[in-house]
Design an enzyme around this catalytic site. Structure first.
Site, PDB file in Angstrom:
ATOM      1  N   GLU A  71       0.630  -1.214  -0.048  1.00 12.92           N
ATOM      2  CA  GLU A  71       0.079  -0.211   0.228  1.00 12.92           C
ATOM      3  C   GLU A  71       0.895   1.333   0.059  1.00 12.92           C
ATOM      4  OE1 GLU A  71      -1.155   2.952   3.037  1.00 12.92           O
ATOM      5  OE2 GLU A  71      -2.186   0.768   3.711  1.00 12.92           O
ATOM      6  N   HIS A  72       1.975   1.346   0.680  1.00 15.70           N
ATOM      7  CA  HIS A  72       2.833   2.459   0.922  1.00 15.70           C
ATOM      8  C   HIS A  72       3.506   2.577  -0.373  1.00 15.70           C
ATOM      9  CE1 HIS A  72       3.869   3.680   5.239  1.00 15.70           C
ATOM     10  NE2 HIS A  72       2.766   2.897   5.218  1.00 15.70           N
ATOM     11  N   GLU A 143       6.365   3.964  11.584  1.00 14.07           N
ATOM     12  CA  GLU A 143       4.949   3.669  11.709  1.00 14.07           C
ATOM     13  C   GLU A 143       4.759   2.577  12.841  1.00 14.07           C
ATOM     14  OE1 GLU A 143       2.842   2.923   8.178  1.00 14.07           O
ATOM     15  OE2 GLU A 143       1.075   2.995   9.083  1.00 14.07           O
TER      16      GLU A 143
END
Lengths: 425, 425
Positions: A71-72, A143
């Site tokens: 996704e990143h 994160e």
């Protein structure tokens, strides 16, 4: 193209659906008078799709955190990243990865088709190099560290590790610092090629636009795939919990708890009716006028503003989770267990049932308040195979006898687990 | 939008909207933040939302709310400039969508009026039991501000920037002072609040408002209102003689870094609009200086963003970084600000920021709570502006104005919360 129309007279809402020849499921929900338009494209691929068999029969096991890593990286192309393209049209964009899906979305108030083109382009054209994948590792590490410092995240992750022995739902969505160190650009491409397939994706548009124009625009911008998506292999999961209690200490002022009942799931997902029954029964159990809530607040056992409960379910997993802040988590868990077992043994009273039903009905209608909320619920329901208006109609038709029969085997204390975060000494 | 003054410093603001499935009515009381009053006032919304004369306990009140399709009455306390804002807010399903067409909006407004103006007194004062429970709740809420380390770090930096000003006081006051409150003192405070607060009632609904307006008006006119003192909002500007710096060490994986800047420009100044653009370019939009450089180019963090508090004229930059990278991140954040001050801002950046902000204001009317929040934000500053007027002003801003506004942004305080082991190594 001939999309199917769904209409609800009472709600004065309609939307259109078709499965595109590429396999992509498309939903277009017009909302007249709204300035906001939004689109979300989702892939049935989340953190739990760790082990899979490809279309050609190859078995693959991946480290935890691949879906999130992907996704990143997907926002990036050879020339630039999607954010800079969106910025030209003033669109606001983002993405998320959950246990069972990855979704990319944007909202805007003008030039909707331009932003939609960006969304469709970057989700269909992955581009990453070993260097760019390496660079992202540091950002994702930060994160993961951020989640690790959050007691709310930690107490839930710990509970899932208690409830599940084998199911990958026990693993953190973003993975761990160790697991992401194993992720390479080859793994990302392989996962992309096996799951980002129109047959495994849904696209939902909500806003004030012409329906036909949208369908034909999407048709021109979707690539077909010659392959079928991979099949995820889920391990056998015992009915019992793996560990009934876990406790950890953190730098917090108040204690955190998660208390969950593990449920047996026949098949991959719960049926629509079972979801409604779950919603009404959980609502009945936790009504603010109910015995459970009042026992908890009368003795100040919980922080009222933190108390929350949900049905947490997805492919081959289902549980009911209660969370909040408390200095007395054992007592809270014991009261929840007692009241839940009491409810399943004696059934829900008619008057309580009627109030719970009204609450669930109003809550589900509120899901249609606002374009972003609608796009999210369309995507959610698309993957579950539910139709939203039918869901709302079914709530009002649920009968008490049927519900009381169904809940007899729910909330079993012997299938429950408690996770606690305590303040440091 | 229709706005009526019920009496001096008390207004009723009605937004007619057919867009939503729910309706909202809120009652906001703005009071100057003082060390003496913050704690006693902070308990009031919660105690009012707990019961009333007609429904004299939590159970009965909630039973009534559940009958109204899970309508909710929530209470909140927050700071807006140097005001402490006490809010009671009711949300209900729009009656058009109920199963049997009940008059939900009229019923919930009756209930809100009851809760505010007819509390559950015993011998003219709040019941001891309710006081004790609500005090406990507020104390728990104050304690829990420590638990989310990102939020905690921001609060600590705010305390540094606002030292010596009313905003230094926490939104809920102090634990010891809350614990020292008794029923008599709280009852006196309740009467004081209704007499002296600036009051803003907001209604967002598709239904007519006249009857509801009348209900509130009748109750307000019964109050013996005092003269409301002229309000002073402290706004700091310029660089401090010495930078305020604070370092705390805890058991954490990641260091939370917060930089507090002052601008001297706060509501109701027209200059806030230009500073919003400065903040977006600096650390707001996805293509902001901080995102592109601190995160994407230097890979120092997962989040690094700037937020402008227009009510106080302050900008806070937040980031989560490894301890060894704190200085690097801090220098880069300041370097990027210097670039903007030196006029190194591209037309593309300005255009993106303008589009992004315009999109936010253009879509305010699409979310029920955003309509109420927008109206509430400007009320204490007596600035009556629409999102559309703001958009027109944004469009006219040029690069010179942006550079000029950026020159007012001065670093005032730095707060760091670091992990123990990392810090000691």
């Amino acid at each position: 193209m001939n999309p199917k129309k769904f209409f609800n007279k009472k709600l004065r809402e309609e939307y259109f659906f078709l499965t595109h020849e590429s396999g992509l499921k498309i939903y277009v929900f017009p909302k007249r008078g709204y300035s906001t338009s939004c689109a979300i494209i989702g892939v049935k691929y989340g953190s739990i799709n760790q082990t899979y068999e490809t279309f050609s029969g190859r078995k693959v096991h991946t480290p935890s955190g691949v879906a999130h890593y992907l996704e990143h990286k997907l926002f990036e192309s050879e020339e630039c990243d999607a954010f800079s393209l969106y910025a030209k049209f003033g669109a606001s964009a983002n993405a998320f990865t959950s246990f069972d899906k990855t979704a990319y979305y944007f909202s805007c108030s003008e030039k909707f088709k331009d932003s939609l083109k960006i969304l469709l382009d970057f989700t269909q054209s992955p581009y990453f190099t070993p260097e760019s994948v390496e660079k992202e590792r540091e950002i994702i590490t930060q994160e993961i560290n951020m989640y690790y410092d959050s007691p709310r995240n930690r107490v839930t992750n710990n509970l899932l590790k208690c409830l599940y022995k084998n199911h990958p739902v026990k693993n953190e969505i973003a993975g761990t610092v160790d697991s992401i160190s194993e992720i390479t650009h080859e793994i990302l491409y392989d996962s992309y090629n096996n799951f980002y397939n129109p047959n495994n994706m849904s696209l939902c548009l909500v806003g004030d636009f012409e329906v036909e124009e949208m369908f034909s625009f999407i048709d021109k911008n979707i690539k077909k795939s010659e392959f079928k998506p991979a099949l995820t292999i889920f391990p056998e999961e015992p009915e019992s919990v793996f560990n009934p209690r876990v406790s950890e200490k953190m730098e917090v002022a108040s204690g955190f708890f998660n208390f969950g009942f593990k449920e047996k799931l026949e098949g991959e997902f719960l049926s629509m009716k079972d979801v409604i029954i779950n919603d009404i029964s959980l609502c009945a159990l936790t009504l603010k006028s109910g015995r459970l809530y009042n026992r908890l607040i009368d003795r100040n056992l919980i922080n009222v503003s933190s108390f929350f409960s949900e049905h947490f379910n997805g492919p081959y997993f289902s549980s009911i989770i209660f969370e909040g802040n408390s200095e007395y988590p054992e007592e809270v868990a014991s009261i929840i267990r007692e009241e839940a077992e009491n409810m399943t043994r004696n059934g829900i009273e008619k008057e309580v049932f009627e109030r719970a039903k009204k609450n669930v009905y109003a809550e589900s209608i509120s899901m249609l308040d606002g374009v972003k909320a609608i796009s999210n619920i369309l995507l959610e329901f698309s993957f579950l195979g539910y139709e939203i208006f039918e869901f709302i109609d079914k709530i009002s038709k649920i009968k008490l006898d049927e519900l009381n029969e169904k809940i007899k085997n729910k909330f079993r204390g012997d299938f429950s687990a408690l996770s606690v975060i305590e303040p440091l000494d | 939008m229709e706005r009526r003054e019920i009496c001096k410093e008390v207004s009723f603001c009605y937004h007619n909207s057919e867009k939503f499935k729910r309706a909202l009515i809120s009652f906001a009381m703005f009071l100057p933040l003082t060390r003496e009053s913050a704690s006693r006032f902070s308990v009031i919304p919660g105690i009012l939302g707990h019961s009333c004369k007609k429904y004299p306990d939590f159970l009965k009140l909630n039973k009534r709310l559940e009958e109204l399709y899970g309508a909710s009455i929530s209470s909140d306390v927050f700071k807006l400039g140097d005001y402490q804002t006490l809010l009671l807010s009711a949300t209900t399903l729009d009656e058009k969508f109920s199963m049997e067409d009940s008059p939900l909006i009229s019923n919930i407004s009756d209930l809100l009026v009851e809760i505010i103006f007819n509390p559950d007194f015993e011998n003219g004062i709040f019941k001891e039991e309710a006081v004790s429970r609500e005090k406990h709740q507020v104390v728990e809420d104050i304690k829990s501000e420590f638990d989310c380390k990102r939020k905690y770090s921001l609060l600590q930096c705010e305390k540094l920037v606002y030292a010596g000003q009313p905003s230094e006081i926490g939104r809920l006051g102090e634990i010891e002072e809350v614990e020292a409150l008794n029923a008599k003192k709280l009852t006196d405070s309740y009467h004081e609040v209704l007499k002296t607060a600036r009051i803003e009632i907001t209604m967002v609904s598709s239904s007519p408002f006249e009857k509801i307006y009348k209900k509130f008006k009748e109750e307000i006119l019964k109050l013996e209102r005092s003269e409301v003192d002229e309000f002073k909002n402290y706004v700091k500007s310029g660089s401090p003689k010495e930078l305020n710096e604070q370092l705390e060490v805890m058991e954490l994986e990641q260091c939370k870094l917060v930089l507090g800047f002052v601008t001297g420009v706060a509501e109701p100044s027209e200059g806030t609009i230009v500073l919003q653009l400065v903040t977006e370019i600096f650390g707001g939009i996805p293509q902001s200086r901080l995102f592109i450089n601190v995160r994407e180019k230097m890979n120092l963090c997962y989040y690094c963003s700037a937020k402008y508090d227009m009510s106080k004229g302050t900008i806070f930059v937040e980031s989560g970084v490894e301890n060894k990278n704190v200085d690097k991140a801090k220098s880069e954040i300041l370097r990027q600000l210097e670039f903007i001050k030196a006029g190194e801002v591209t037309e593309d950046e300005i255009e993106s920021a303008k589009k992004f902000l315009c999109q936010i204001y253009r879509t305010t009317d699409d979310v029920l709570s955003h309509i109420a929040d927008f109206s509430l934000f400007y009320a204490p500053f007596k600035k009556f502006i629409t999102p559309w007027e703001i958009i027109e002003k944004i469009k006219k801003i040029n690069k010179e104005q942006i550079v000029e506004a950026a020159s007012k942004v001065c670093l005032d305080s730095v707060y760091m919360l670091c992990g123990r082991e990392q810090n000691e190594s």
